[in-house]
Structure formats: C-alpha cells, structure tokens
Design a protein around this motif. Structure first.
Motif, mmCIF file in Angstrom:
data_model
loop_
_atom_site.group_PDB
_atom_site.id
_atom_site.type_symbol
_atom_site.label_atom_id
_atom_site.label_comp_id
_atom_site.label_asym_id
_atom_site.label_seq_id
_atom_site.Cartn_x
_atom_site.Cartn_y
_atom_site.Cartn_z
ATOM 1 N N LYS A 42 28.585 1.322 -29.046
ATOM 2 C CA LYS A 42 28.369 2.031 -27.787
ATOM 3 C C LYS A 42 26.872 2.894 -28.349
ATOM 4 N N LEU A 45 24.454 0.386 -27.779
ATOM 5 C CA LEU A 45 24.069 0.256 -26.455
ATOM 6 C C LEU A 45 23.414 1.349 -25.621
ATOM 7 N N GLU A 46 23.606 2.464 -26.096
ATOM 8 C CA GLU A 46 22.879 3.660 -25.262
ATOM 9 C C GLU A 46 21.407 3.783 -25.679
ATOM 10 N N ARG A 50 19.324 -4.471 -25.644
ATOM 11 C CA ARG A 50 20.314 -5.411 -25.956
ATOM 12 C C ARG A 50 20.855 -5.257 -27.231
ATOM 13 N N LYS A 83 34.114 -8.191 -25.675
ATOM 14 C CA LYS A 83 33.830 -8.404 -24.111
ATOM 15 C C LYS A 83 34.381 -7.413 -23.174
ATOM 16 N N VAL A 85 33.527 -4.290 -23.950
ATOM 17 C CA VAL A 85 32.760 -2.996 -24.195
ATOM 18 C C VAL A 85 31.504 -3.420 -23.368
ATOM 19 N N SER A 86 30.974 -4.721 -23.438
ATOM 20 C CA SER A 86 29.576 -4.982 -22.847
ATOM 21 C C SER A 86 29.319 -6.222 -22.739
ATOM 22 N N ASN A 87 28.350 -6.740 -21.716
ATOM 23 C CA ASN A 87 27.931 -8.230 -21.544
ATOM 24 C C ASN A 87 26.503 -8.234 -22.440
ATOM 25 N N ASP A 88 26.073 -7.044 -22.610
ATOM 26 C CA ASP A 88 24.694 -7.053 -23.270
ATOM 27 C C ASP A 88 24.640 -7.133 -24.778
ATOM 28 N N ILE A 89 25.784 -7.899 -25.317
ATOM 29 C CA ILE A 89 25.921 -7.845 -26.925
ATOM 30 C C ILE A 89 26.045 -9.463 -27.046
#
Length: 282
Positions: A42, A45-46, A50, A83, A85-89
């Motif tokens: 997290k 991601l901040e 990506r 999945k 958490v985010s799709n930008d992983i």
C-alpha cells in the motif's frame, strides 16, 4: 493482474513502463503474504504509478536446509490476496532457474561490518544470499523505489549499503513493523507456530517494551542482563540473542551517547520456529 514467471516477459513490461515515463515500485517477498506485506504494498502504491511484487523463496539466504524445505509456499492464495488490494500490481514469481540459471550460489559481499552483527553471527552466509537476490531483483525489475519492513532492520541497513556501494539507482524505503493485535511482529513463519507457542510469543514484544522503558535510566548492559534473565526460566521461549546496538553501525553499545540513536534486537526460538523483532529505543 499480470503474473510473470520469466524475467524476459517481465522485462518487456518494464520497458513499456519506462517508455511511458511511469514510476515503478518493488516489494520483494518470499510469499506467504500477510498484512505486514500488504502495508508495504500500500505504501508502494501511494508513491508509484505501478508496483511489482516478487514472490520467490530464495535458496541462497537459508543457512538451514530444513527451514528452506518447510518455508510456506502459497502462490495461489497470495495472488488472490493481492487482487483485493489493487489492479496496478504485477507479480514476478520466477523459478530458481529463471533467477540464477545453472549457478545457484551467493556472491560474497562486504557491507562495512554490518553483516557481522546479530543475524550474521548466527546465520552463516545469510546476508551474502540476501545481497545476491536483492541485487538480482533490482537488475531484473529495475524499480525506482523498493520497500522493506523494519522487522528485518539489519537487512534493511545492509540493502541500503548494497545500493550505496554498487551505485544502484534505486531508492530504498524502510517501513514500520506491522504487528498482530497482541504485539507479535507479523511474519510468514507465524503460521507454523503451534497454538501454545503462538500464545506465548507476544512475550517477546512485551519484553522489548519493558527494555525500552528501562533503557531511559539504566545502562545497556543492565538492560541486556535483565532481558536475558526474563527468558532464562521461560517454559517455551528460548532466547538466542538480545543486543542493544547503534542504528548506524549495528555495533553493540558499550556506553550510551546523547547524539546517537539505538535499537534493541532480539531473536527467540519458539519450538523450532525462529522469531526476530526489534524496537527503537530513543
């Protein structure tokens, strides 16, 4: 969510990302993901467009073959957790051969003495293995930023030294220790604890908190002796080491200085599971 098992496929993704001038964060893991890992992800991601997560149980950093064999491998459930958490992983989950080729061996590193204290003293060759895999991952993933938890504080300092000594263009970010509600530092190894040992293990953090309080008025030696005594008669937990060290050099403190920062480090066996933790003292 893209999952890459081969570095050549990941390389294409990274190449396209760089062409768009987008930033990439890396969270290296050995899988068996938990909330501690998610807190690192997290944070990444901040600060990045990506984020790549490596899931790889690295054989060269295990001094104990039995520990390597028993280390949990849960890729399917790890991916499901990511999945949420985010799709930008993107996930890089390579084979040993993809990372090392035919030569599964560590490079010998020197980290200006950081490698000789604590974990280095009790786990022969461990930090050579850590340095080898982290440098390799940095070369493969080419991240702008990489995120590591402070639970492995010595490892964090060593990775910063690795980047400095080898002029690797990666910003290494340390993140706070993530704990269970009862204070136990989160670790993939916690899932292997038998119930009675799991119930006893919060004693480690409780002892660290008491040591921190004592360090305000007592000498480092006095605090160390007190901690050792707390574990002497413990029915389930066996102390491997407790050390109060300078946060920059990781050398054991002999006499406190007002202009330095200190940290207490501990390693404890709960049955055959080795648990580590640490706490800032000032």
């Amino acid at each position: 969510m893209e999952i890459y098992h081969k570095k050549q496929n990941l390389n294409q993704f990274v190449k396209e990302l760089k062409a768009q001038k987008l930033s990439l964060g890396l969270v290296p893991t050995m899988g068996a993901l938990h909330d501690g890992h998610l807190s690192l992800i997290k944070k990444a991601l901040e600060n990045n467009d990506r984020v790549a997560i490596s899931i790889f149980v690295n054989p060269t950093q295990f001094d104990n073959k039995d520990d390597l064999k028993k280390y949990p491998r849960t890729l399917e459930s790890d991916v499901e957790l990511l999945k949420t958490v985010s799709n930008d992983i993107v996930v890089y989950a390579p084979t040993v051969e993809d990372v090392y080729g035919d030569n599964v061996a560590s490079v010998n590193y020197t980290f200006d003495g950081l490698e000789h204290a604590m974990e280095g003293k009790f786990r022969h060759g461990h930090f050579d293995g850590v340095g080898t895999i982290v440098k390799r991952l940095f070369e493969i993933v080419q991240p702008d930023n990489a995120y590591f938890g402070e639970k492995d504080f010595q490892q964090l300092m060593i990775i910063k030294k690795l980047v400095e000594k080898h002029n690797i263009p990666v910003n290494v970010v340390g993140c706070p220790i993530h704990r269970e509600k009862d204070g136990l530092a989160m670790s993939s190894r916690n899932t292997r604890l038998k119930p009675e040992y799991r119930n006893a293990s919060p004693f480690i953090y409780k002892t660290l908190l008491a040591a921190k309080e004592k360090f305000g008025t007592k000498s480092a030696n006095t605090v160390t002796e007190w901690v050792e005594k707390q574990f002497e008669n413990h029915e389930l937990l066996k102390l491997e080491y407790f050390t109060i060290a300078d946060t920059q050099t990781l050398k054991t403190v002999k006499r406190k200085s007002k202009d330095k920062t200190y940290r207490a480090f501990i390693a404890v066996y709960a049955d055959d599971i080795r648990l580590i933790d640490n706490i800032a003292l000032n």
